[in-house]
Write an enzyme that holds these catalytic residues in place. Structure first.
Site, PDB file in Angstrom:
ATOM      1  N   ASP A 197       2.395   3.297   2.899  1.00 13.22           N
ATOM      2  CA  ASP A 197       1.369   4.305   2.603  1.00 13.22           C
ATOM      3  C   ASP A 197       1.973   5.607   2.065  1.00 13.22           C
ATOM      4  O   ASP A 197       1.668   6.008   0.945  1.00 13.22           O
ATOM      5  CB  ASP A 197       0.489   4.578   3.829  1.00 13.22           C
ATOM      6  CG  ASP A 197      -0.866   5.188   3.487  1.00 13.22           C
ATOM      7  OD1 ASP A 197      -1.193   5.288   2.295  1.00 13.22           O
ATOM      8  OD2 ASP A 197      -1.601   5.552   4.416  1.00 13.22           O
ATOM      9  N   GLU A 229     -11.116   4.487   6.544  1.00 14.80           N
ATOM     10  CA  GLU A 229      -9.959   5.181   7.130  1.00 14.80           C
ATOM     11  C   GLU A 229     -10.506   6.350   7.921  1.00 14.80           C
ATOM     12  O   GLU A 229     -10.524   7.496   7.472  1.00 14.80           O
ATOM     13  CB  GLU A 229      -8.970   5.652   6.053  1.00 14.80           C
ATOM     14  CG  GLU A 229      -7.680   6.200   6.682  1.00 14.80           C
ATOM     15  CD  GLU A 229      -6.670   6.715   5.667  1.00 14.80           C
ATOM     16  OE1 GLU A 229      -6.983   6.731   4.457  1.00 14.80           O
ATOM     17  OE2 GLU A 229      -5.566   7.096   6.084  1.00 14.80           O
ATOM     18  N   HIS A 281       0.847  -1.216   0.000  1.00 20.02           N
ATOM     19  CA  HIS A 281       0.000   0.000   0.000  1.00 20.02           C
ATOM     20  C   HIS A 281       0.869   1.247   0.000  1.00 20.02           C
ATOM     21  O   HIS A 281       1.496   1.587   1.004  1.00 20.02           O
ATOM     22  CB  HIS A 281      -0.921   0.019   1.227  1.00 20.02           C
ATOM     23  CG  HIS A 281      -1.915   1.129   1.174  1.00 20.02           C
ATOM     24  ND1 HIS A 281      -3.263   0.920   0.981  1.00 20.02           N
ATOM     25  CD2 HIS A 281      -1.774   2.473   1.249  1.00 20.02           C
ATOM     26  CE1 HIS A 281      -3.900   2.081   0.957  1.00 20.02           C
ATOM     27  NE2 HIS A 281      -3.003   3.051   1.123  1.00 20.02           N
ATOM     28  N   GLN A 311      -9.491   9.348  -5.303  1.00 20.30           N
ATOM     29  CA  GLN A 311      -9.237  10.018  -4.017  1.00 20.30           C
ATOM     30  C   GLN A 311     -10.412  10.887  -3.542  1.00 20.30           C
ATOM     31  O   GLN A 311     -10.716  10.932  -2.360  1.00 20.30           O
ATOM     32  CB  GLN A 311      -7.970  10.879  -4.140  1.00 20.30           C
ATOM     33  CG  GLN A 311      -7.704  11.840  -2.985  1.00 20.30           C
ATOM     34  CD  GLN A 311      -7.145  11.179  -1.754  1.00 20.30           C
ATOM     35  OE1 GLN A 311      -5.987  10.804  -1.710  1.00 20.30           O
ATOM     36  NE2 GLN A 311      -7.984  10.999  -0.743  1.00 20.30           N
TER      37      GLN A 311
HETATM   38 FE   FE2 Z   1      -3.477   5.150   1.411  1.00 18.57          FE
END
Ligand code: FE2
Length: 423
Positions: free
Chosen positions: A309, A213, A57, A152
């Protein structure tokens, strides 16, 4: 004649004095004390030889952009997303490619030879998509870069979101992404999961969604992701990334949820460095850690991996492509400090991450790719403790990076000159 013979290696499973024979980029034998003629021989001197690290990720379109156009003042996820929105119109393909290639160099030096990167598909120009497809092509001789179409700004929330994402897939992006918790409502989030999983099933793609998240205990899109995975027969091909809301969920609900995730074959990627810095930001004290329930997921039989990340981007100003640093933070945040827990954290950045990625021929067995790392450590526990130096990195039997052993020279009053190596 072999291409390469490694001898006297310790393997992550604890076997010592092991030899690895390599021919045409593949491991042809793994056994104690092999002897055969070889073009290259490597004496591992009893140190740890591991399959290469895998990052399941990452966000390569944003990496190394820290400070552009400004630094994230609050340190929150939402300011990071807003800041990325400010940076996007300023992005130039050439500079993005340069930053991504620089990061891939760091990765190879750290024995990180496979990276799954999300790429933002919200901008209709698809500039970042084209740039990372170019990077993927350029790094292919030494690094596996897998790209996820990541809306996103929300695939339903953004005008043209579905079309942009579909165009990115048509251009050759590998994996279906998503961000259900960022859609306008819970219902829209669930609808996005359903629609994106159906699209993935139609196209025969893997799925990796940023899922819950959030610190909101009622963010339950992982439940829908598990359900859709089963309904569409996508078992083993779907991953939920972050799943931080699970940290804050009601324990009774989690006791129902974990078996559902395990049954669906959905894997989970936690991102310890980022989760511990971005989650709990709205708390006073006590502050929640925010990382998902890693040991409990593992105990339920779910494949759990750790991702990096972010490195030097709108969300995180630290990082260096070191998956041992990720594992180190993971074991602290998850309190996985038993010997078994530490080994599980090592697996979270190697074999478990390779499963999420769908890497074929990964490992240190006969027939696997000869892509491995010699570490300046005797075992996985020491490797994590020291974030050990990657002495040699091989990809398909070819040496692609090496680093001198770390050793300090001491000049201490009243002591003979000596050296220190912290083990
Ligand atoms: Fe991410």
């Amino acid at each position: 004649m072999l291409d390469l013979l490694v001898h006297n290696a310790t393997l992550p499973d604890g076997r010592t004095g092991m030899s690895i024979a390599v021919q045409d980029g593949r491991i042809t034998d793994v056994a104690p004390g092999l002897d055969a003629p070889a073009h290259d021989k490597l004496d591992a001197d009893g140190l740890l030889l591991s399959p290469h690290f895998v990052d399941p990720h990452f966000h390569m379109d944003a990496t190394l952009s820290y400070g552009l156009p400004r630094v994230n003042a609050s340190g929150t996820l939402l300011e990071g997303i807003a800041l990325w929105g400010e940076l996007k119109p300023l992005l130039k393909a050439e500079a993005l490619i340069e930053r991504a290639l620089a990061y891939c160099d760091w990765a190879v030096a750290k024995g990180l030879l496979a990276i799954r990167s999300h790429v933002d598909t919200s901008d209709p120009s698809l500039l970042a998509v084209d740039a990372l497809l170019e990077v993927k092509k350029q790094v292919a001789p030494y690094l596996d870069l897998q790209l996820v179409a990541f809306p996103q700004d929300g695939v339903l929330r953004t005008p043209g979101g579905v079309e942009n994402l579909t165009r990115a897939l048509d251009k050759g992006v590998d994996v279906m992404g998503g961000i259900p918790h960022f859609e306008r409502t819970m219902a829209e989030g669930a609808a996005s999961v359903r629609m994106l999983c159906e699209l993935a099933a139609d196209r025969g793609l893997r799925v990796d969604m940023h899922c819950d998240e959030s610190d909101d205990p009622l963010s339950r899109h992982i439940e829908t992701l598990a359900f859709e995975t089963q309904r569409l027969g996508l078992q083993g091909r779907v991953n939920g990334s972050h799943c931080t809301s699970m940290h804050s969920m009601d324990n009774y609900y989690v006791s129902k949820l974990l078996p559902l995730i395990a049954e669906s074959g959905v894997s989970v990627v936690a991102n310890p460095l980022i989760n511990i810095t971005l989650q709990g930001r709205h708390d006073s004290y006590p502050k929640r850690r925010g990382m998902t329930r890693v040991p409990e997921l593992m105990a339920a039989g779910v494949n759990v991996a750790f991702g990096h990340d972010c490195v030097m981007d709108p969300w995180y100003g630290m990082g260096s492509g070191d998956m041992l640093e990720v594992a180190h933070m993971g074991l602290h945040v998850a309190q996985m400090t038993s010997q078994q827990g530490i080994l599980q954290c090592f697996e979270a950045v190697t074999v478990n991450a390779a499963k999420v990625f769908g890497l074929a021929n990964y490992g240190l067995e006969k027939g696997c790719d000869a892509s491995f790392v010699l570490l300046q450590a005797r075992d996985p526990v020491e490797a994590i403790r020291l974030r050990a130096t990657r002495l040699k990195v091989y990809r398909l039997g070819r040496l692609v990076a090496e680093t001198a052993p770390l050793q300090a020279s001491l000049k201490l009053d009243g002591r003979p000159a000596g050296t220190a190596f912290m083990r």
